[in-house]
Write a protein that holds these residues in place. Structure first.
Motif, PDB file in Angstrom:
ATOM      1  N   CYS A  45     -42.794  -4.254 121.533  1.00 27.45           N
ATOM      2  CA  CYS A  45     -41.798  -5.069 121.269  1.00 27.45           C
ATOM      3  C   CYS A  45     -41.040  -4.644 119.848  1.00 27.45           C
ATOM      4  CB  CYS A  45     -41.782  -6.561 121.275  1.00 27.45           C
ATOM      5  SG  CYS A  45     -42.065  -7.074 122.977  1.00 27.45           S
ATOM      6  N   ASP A  48     -39.875  -0.808 120.211  1.00 25.74           N
ATOM      7  CA  ASP A  48     -38.701  -0.672 121.075  1.00 25.74           C
ATOM      8  C   ASP A  48     -37.651  -1.898 120.874  1.00 25.74           C
ATOM      9  OD1 ASP A  48     -36.661  -0.283 123.083  1.00 25.74           O
ATOM     10  OD2 ASP A  48     -38.039  -0.107 124.536  1.00 25.74           O
ATOM     11  N   SER A  50     -34.892  -2.536 122.033  1.00 25.35           N
ATOM     12  CA  SER A  50     -34.415  -3.167 123.131  1.00 25.35           C
ATOM     13  C   SER A  50     -35.113  -4.312 123.892  1.00 25.35           C
ATOM     14  CB  SER A  50     -34.143  -2.096 124.044  1.00 25.35           C
ATOM     15  OG  SER A  50     -35.327  -1.682 124.977  1.00 25.35           O
TER      16      SER A  50
END
Length: 79
Positions: A45, A48, A50
């Motif tokens: 997490c 990335d 997003s």
């Protein structure tokens, strides 16, 4: 805990305050687990951006939930 909810929202019935207290216990456990994932999940997490929504703030999410849920009980026509 139900009594505390009724101090803050005296409009809550005993049943609604008990429901709010019960849901709070469930919510705290679920949020704590969700906001403190395994290191591998946290790494993915973090890597990335997003996926940042998968790592919400425990405190902020709990605060918002404890604001919205008990107030929502006031509009529950089944109680």
């Amino acid at each position: 805990m139900a009594g505390l909810f009724q101090q803050v929202l005296p409009e809550l019935s005993d049943q609604q305050a008990t429901e709010a207290a019960s849901m709070t216990i469930v919510l705290v456990g679920a949020l704590w687990t969700h906001t403190h994932p395994a290191p591998a999940v946290r790494a993915v997490c973090t890597a990335d951006p997003s996926l940042a929504f998968l790592l919400p703030s425990f405190t902020a999410t709990l605060e918002r939930s404890l604001t919205l849920f008990p107030a929502g009980l006031l509009f529950d026509s089944d109680r």
